[in-house]
Each structure stands twice: as structure tokens, then as C-alpha cells.
Scaffold this motif. Structure first.
Motif, mmCIF file in Angstrom:
data_model
loop_
_atom_site.group_PDB
_atom_site.id
_atom_site.type_symbol
_atom_site.label_atom_id
_atom_site.label_comp_id
_atom_site.label_asym_id
_atom_site.label_seq_id
_atom_site.Cartn_x
_atom_site.Cartn_y
_atom_site.Cartn_z
ATOM 1 N N HIS A 157 15.077 3.668 -4.116
ATOM 2 C CA HIS A 157 15.174 5.122 -4.217
ATOM 3 C C HIS A 157 13.771 5.665 -4.433
ATOM 4 C CE1 HIS A 157 16.822 9.045 -5.242
ATOM 5 N NE2 HIS A 157 16.023 9.054 -6.317
ATOM 6 N N VAL A 158 13.358 6.602 -3.575
ATOM 7 C CA VAL A 158 11.982 7.115 -3.619
ATOM 8 C C VAL A 158 11.879 8.287 -4.609
ATOM 9 C CG1 VAL A 158 10.141 8.177 -2.293
ATOM 10 C CG2 VAL A 158 11.526 6.352 -1.279
ATOM 11 N N GLU A 159 10.866 8.228 -5.470
ATOM 12 C CA GLU A 159 10.590 9.289 -6.446
ATOM 13 C C GLU A 159 9.145 9.780 -6.247
ATOM 14 O OE1 GLU A 159 12.559 10.493 -8.747
ATOM 15 O OE2 GLU A 159 14.152 9.016 -9.084
ATOM 16 N N PRO A 160 8.886 11.083 -6.507
ATOM 17 C CA PRO A 160 7.493 11.567 -6.457
ATOM 18 C C PRO A 160 6.713 11.051 -7.664
ATOM 19 C CG PRO A 160 8.964 13.316 -7.190
ATOM 20 C CD PRO A 160 9.836 12.166 -6.793
ATOM 21 N N ALA A 161 5.536 10.490 -7.403
ATOM 22 C CA ALA A 161 4.711 9.970 -8.499
ATOM 23 C C ALA A 161 4.200 11.123 -9.344
ATOM 24 C CB ALA A 161 3.560 9.174 -7.939
ATOM 25 N N PRO A 162 4.118 10.961 -10.669
ATOM 26 C CA PRO A 162 3.601 12.029 -11.514
ATOM 27 C C PRO A 162 2.115 12.246 -11.290
ATOM 28 C CG PRO A 162 3.961 10.033 -12.792
ATOM 29 C CD PRO A 162 4.536 9.780 -11.445
ATOM 30 N N PRO A 199 0.836 -1.212 0.000
ATOM 31 C CA PRO A 199 0.000 0.000 0.000
ATOM 32 C C PRO A 199 0.868 1.259 0.000
ATOM 33 C CG PRO A 199 -0.791 -1.594 1.624
ATOM 34 C CD PRO A 199 0.540 -2.096 1.146
ATOM 35 N N GLY A 200 0.492 2.202 -0.856
ATOM 36 C CA GLY A 200 1.246 3.444 -0.954
ATOM 37 C C GLY A 200 2.264 3.447 -2.085
ATOM 38 N N ALA A 201 2.571 2.291 -2.648
ATOM 39 C CA ALA A 201 3.487 2.227 -3.785
ATOM 40 C C ALA A 201 2.701 2.535 -5.055
ATOM 41 C CB ALA A 201 4.134 0.850 -3.872
ATOM 42 N N ARG A 202 2.978 3.686 -5.660
ATOM 43 C CA ARG A 202 2.236 4.117 -6.846
ATOM 44 C C ARG A 202 2.751 3.451 -8.132
ATOM 45 N NH1 ARG A 202 -0.200 9.261 -6.604
ATOM 46 N NH2 ARG A 202 -1.316 9.456 -4.621
ATOM 47 N N GLY A 203 3.996 3.051 -8.131
ATOM 48 C CA GLY A 203 4.570 2.452 -9.335
ATOM 49 C C GLY A 203 6.081 2.337 -9.213
ATOM 50 N N VAL A 204 6.670 1.697 -10.205
ATOM 51 C CA VAL A 204 8.126 1.541 -10.264
ATOM 52 C C VAL A 204 8.621 2.245 -11.518
ATOM 53 C CG1 VAL A 204 10.054 -0.069 -10.456
ATOM 54 C CG2 VAL A 204 8.091 -0.645 -9.011
ATOM 55 N N GLY A 257 26.733 -13.536 -7.762
ATOM 56 C CA GLY A 257 26.982 -14.887 -7.267
ATOM 57 C C GLY A 257 25.756 -15.741 -7.461
ATOM 58 N N LEU A 258 25.219 -16.248 -6.367
ATOM 59 C CA LEU A 258 24.043 -17.105 -6.464
ATOM 60 C C LEU A 258 22.749 -16.304 -6.501
ATOM 61 C CD1 LEU A 258 25.060 -19.865 -3.875
ATOM 62 C CD2 LEU A 258 25.497 -19.787 -6.327
ATOM 63 N N LYS A 259 22.799 -15.010 -6.150
ATOM 64 C CA LYS A 259 21.585 -14.194 -6.113
ATOM 65 C C LYS A 259 21.810 -12.841 -6.787
ATOM 66 C CE LYS A 259 19.599 -16.275 -1.936
ATOM 67 N NZ LYS A 259 18.928 -16.014 -0.636
ATOM 68 N N TYR A 260 20.698 -12.078 -6.889
ATOM 69 C CA TYR A 260 20.734 -10.773 -7.550
ATOM 70 C C TYR A 260 20.608 -9.643 -6.535
ATOM 71 C CZ TYR A 260 20.112 -12.875 -12.176
ATOM 72 O OH TYR A 260 20.284 -13.583 -13.346
ATOM 73 N N HIS A 261 21.280 -8.525 -6.848
ATOM 74 C CA HIS A 261 21.101 -7.274 -6.114
ATOM 75 C C HIS A 261 20.252 -6.352 -6.996
ATOM 76 C CE1 HIS A 261 24.307 -8.741 -3.513
ATOM 77 N NE2 HIS A 261 24.030 -7.769 -2.673
ATOM 78 N N VAL A 262 19.234 -5.757 -6.394
ATOM 79 C CA VAL A 262 18.244 -4.982 -7.148
ATOM 80 C C VAL A 262 18.341 -3.508 -6.784
ATOM 81 C CG1 VAL A 262 15.773 -4.620 -7.561
ATOM 82 C CG2 VAL A 262 16.682 -6.956 -7.299
ATOM 83 N N ASP A 263 18.287 -2.633 -7.803
ATOM 84 C CA ASP A 263 18.163 -1.181 -7.631
ATOM 85 C C ASP A 263 16.793 -0.785 -8.160
ATOM 86 O OD1 ASP A 263 20.750 -0.930 -6.635
ATOM 87 O OD2 ASP A 263 21.602 -0.774 -8.639
ATOM 88 N N LEU A 264 15.974 -0.164 -7.313
ATOM 89 C CA LEU A 264 14.580 0.107 -7.674
ATOM 90 C C LEU A 264 14.219 1.560 -7.365
ATOM 91 C CD1 LEU A 264 11.642 -2.297 -7.068
ATOM 92 C CD2 LEU A 264 11.418 0.049 -6.267
ATOM 93 N N HIS A 265 13.627 2.245 -8.343
ATOM 94 C CA HIS A 265 13.141 3.607 -8.160
ATOM 95 C C HIS A 265 11.629 3.530 -7.945
ATOM 96 C CE1 HIS A 265 16.693 6.083 -9.815
ATOM 97 N NE2 HIS A 265 17.115 4.863 -9.527
ATOM 98 N N LEU A 266 11.186 3.808 -6.721
ATOM 99 C CA LEU A 266 9.792 3.639 -6.326
ATOM 100 C C LEU A 266 9.059 4.976 -6.356
ATOM 101 C CD1 LEU A 266 7.655 1.657 -5.066
ATOM 102 C CD2 LEU A 266 8.432 2.513 -2.840
ATOM 103 N N GLU A 267 7.881 4.997 -6.963
ATOM 104 C CA GLU A 267 7.058 6.205 -7.024
ATOM 105 C C GLU A 267 6.033 6.195 -5.891
ATOM 106 O OE1 GLU A 267 5.418 6.003 -10.936
ATOM 107 O OE2 GLU A 267 7.112 7.053 -11.853
ATOM 108 N N VAL A 268 5.987 7.297 -5.130
ATOM 109 C CA VAL A 268 5.017 7.441 -4.034
ATOM 110 C C VAL A 268 4.338 8.806 -4.152
ATOM 111 C CG1 VAL A 268 6.351 5.941 -2.514
ATOM 112 C CG2 VAL A 268 6.728 8.423 -2.444
ATOM 113 N N ASP A 269 3.315 9.018 -3.345
ATOM 114 C CA ASP A 269 2.604 10.291 -3.310
ATOM 115 C C ASP A 269 3.588 11.404 -2.937
ATOM 116 O OD1 ASP A 269 1.014 12.512 -2.709
ATOM 117 O OD2 ASP A 269 -0.583 11.293 -1.828
ATOM 118 N N PRO A 270 3.710 12.437 -3.766
ATOM 119 C CA PRO A 270 4.693 13.503 -3.480
ATOM 120 C C PRO A 270 4.381 14.301 -2.221
ATOM 121 C CG PRO A 270 3.292 14.102 -5.332
ATOM 122 C CD PRO A 270 3.010 12.671 -5.033
#
Length: 286
Positions: free
Chosen positions: A281-286, A223-228, A237-250
Motif C-alpha cells: 500500500h503506497v503512502e506519501p512520505a512525510p 530506488p524511490g522507496a523512502r521508507g516503510v 502454511g509453510l510461508k508468510y503473507h506480508v502487508d506493507l505500507h510503503l512511503e514514496v515521494d508524494p
């Protein structure tokens, strides 16, 4: 000792025994194809040893100098296996071609049995390594599984070559040597394939789009995640490291945005066992 290391160690023991048997039988029975297949099994001991080393180094916890852990050692050993297979296959093919047309002592019929034994043993090893390679998401173990799978084809080629020579030595005088060449060529092909695949991992190639969609879907359940906006992943190695830019209510506060981002990270790690860590990384949703 972890399961991946035990599988690699078992591969070393089996391949070592097969190498001794086939090289001895090839020399005693005057078979180039069986001797070449024995050399190929000898290279498998090196390959399984590299897998064992890579998995051992990959299990070392992260430290100040390696904050992402030591998992790349496992991928690097997969690359070394590919290069070793390519070099070994080239040598086997060269030896076989060099002997074409040269006088040859009659083949002994007993050379067939070491190849049959190898075919059965390598089939079992390949199936086991593929299963655990997929389960552990290990590039090195999967590379070693491809190596064993190719061994079954090389053993089949050696078996056909020896069979033709034993059936009619005059008509198929060089069939045994052509079989040795085929064994070497198969080893080269699988070596190039393994080297290419692991090199792409070292170059931070993005995973399959289906996996990336799983990350986005997991984030969307919070809840509250507007988009990616953006999402990247790299294997360490055996797993992945993820970088994600998350859009939330500005209009949210920094604390509220942080709580949503933390929940997204937790949800991804809970649902996707192939993800080691997530940087949000948090971004303001458009």
C-alpha cells in the motif's frame, strides 16, 4: 510425493513397527514402562499420519474460495498433534499410576532391547524431521520432530526404570511403573508445547522481529522507496503473507508510485524465500 510427505510416511512406518515390537515385548515381559512406551509410539503413527495429511492439503493450489491457499491445514494438523499427544500422555500416566503397588510378575530381561532399538531409531527420525521441518518451514513436521525427540527421553526413562527393576526387583518394585508415568508426563509436556506454538500461528502471531527487519531491508534497496511505515506478516502454511505500507515521494504520479511498489514486491519475493506474497500500500512520505 514431496520430501515432507516422504519423511512423514517414513515416520509412520518406523513408529508402527516400534509400537508393535514394544507393546508385544511389554506384555510378554511384564513391563509397564515398555508397554507405555509402545503406546506412545502407536500415537506417533497417528501424529505422522496427520502430518502427511496436512502437507498434502497444504500443497493444494489456491482457488476462488481459498485465495491464500490451503496452507493453514498444515498448521492445524500441528495443533491436532499437540492435542493428541496431551491426551495420549495423560492416559499413559494414568495407567501407570493405577498399577502402583499391585502384584507384578518378574520382568524379562529381553524387554531392554526394544527400548534400545527405539532410542536409536527415534534419534534418527528426530534429526531428519527437524532438518526438513526447518528447511520447509513446516509447523506440522517440526511438531512431529519434537514428538520424536521426546520419544528418546521417554525411551531413556523406560530404560532406566526397567534396568532398576531387573537389577533389584525387591528394592525397586514399582520403578517400572514410575517409568511408565514419567513417559506419559513427558508426552504431555511436549503436547502442550506443540499445541501452544501452533495455536499462536493460527492466531496470526507476528514472526520474529529479525524476519520483519529482513522485509524492511529488502524494501529499502529499491530506488524511490523512502521508507516503510507499517509492516505486518502472518503465516498461512509453510510461508508468510506480508502487508506493507510503503512511503514514496508524494509528488510522484500514480504510475510511478505503482512501479516502485511493484519493484518492492518483486525484490522481497526474490530475496526472502519464506514469503509467499506481498500486498503493498503506497503512502506519501512525510
Amino acid at each position: 510425493m514431496q520430501i515432507g510427505q516422504r519423511v512423514a510416511a517414513a515416520g509412520m512406518v518406523v513408529s508402527g513397527a516400534l509400537a508393535v515390537i514394544k507393546i508385544t515385548a511389554g506384555l510378554a515381559g511384564h513391563s509397564t514402562a515398555v508397554f507405555a512406551d509402545g503406546l506412545e509410539s502407536a500415537s506417533d503413527v497417528l501424529a505422522s499420519g496427520l502430518v502427511f495429511l496436512g502437507l498434502t492439503l497444504a500443497a493444494v493450489p489456491a482457488d476462488a474460495d481459498h485465495p491464500y491457499g490451503h496452507g493453514r491445514a498444515e498448521i492445524l494438523t500441528g495443533l491436532l498433534i499437540g492435542l493428541a499427544l496431551t491426551a495420549g500422555g495423560t492416559l499413559i500416566s494414568y495407567i501407570s499410576v493405577e498399577r502402583l503397588g499391585q502384584p507384578q510378575l518378574p520382568l524379562a530381561s529381553f524387554v531392554v532391547w526394544p527400548v534400545v532399538l527405539s532410542l536409536i531409531a527415534k534419534s534418527g527420525l528426530a534429526i531428519s524431521k527437524f532438518r526438513y521441518g526447518r528447511r520447509l518451514k513446516s509447523e506440522a513436521l517440526t511438531a512431529d520432530a519434537w514428538n520424536d525427540a521426546m520419544d528418546t527421553l521417554s525411551a531413556t526413562a523406560a530404560l532406566i526404570a526397567v534396568g532398576l527393576t531387573l537389577w533389584d526387583a525387591n528394592r525397586f518394585l514399582d520403578a517400572d511403573r514410575y517409568g511408565g508415568f514419567a513417559v506419559g508426563l513427558m508426552v504431555v509436556l511436549v503436547g502442550v508445547r506443540v499445541a501452544r506454538h501452533t495455536a499462536l500461528q493460527l492466531m496470526d502471531t507476528m514472526p520474529d522481529p529479525l524476519l520483519m527487519n529482513q522485509i524492511r531491508a529488502a524494501a529499502a534497496t529499491v530506488p524511490g522507496a523512502r521508507g516503510v511505515e507499517k509492516c505486518y506478516a502472518r503465516k498461512t502454511g509453510l510461508k508468510y503473507h506480508v502487508d506493507l505500507h510503503l512511503e514514496v515521494d508524494p509528488d510522484l504520479t500514480v504510475r510511478q508510485s505503482h512501479e516502485i511498489a511493484h519493484e518492492v514486491k518483486t525484490r522481497i519475493l526474490e530475496k526472502l524465500d519464506w514469503v509467499a506474497d506481498v500486498l503493498v500500500h503506497v503512502e506519501p512520505a512525510p
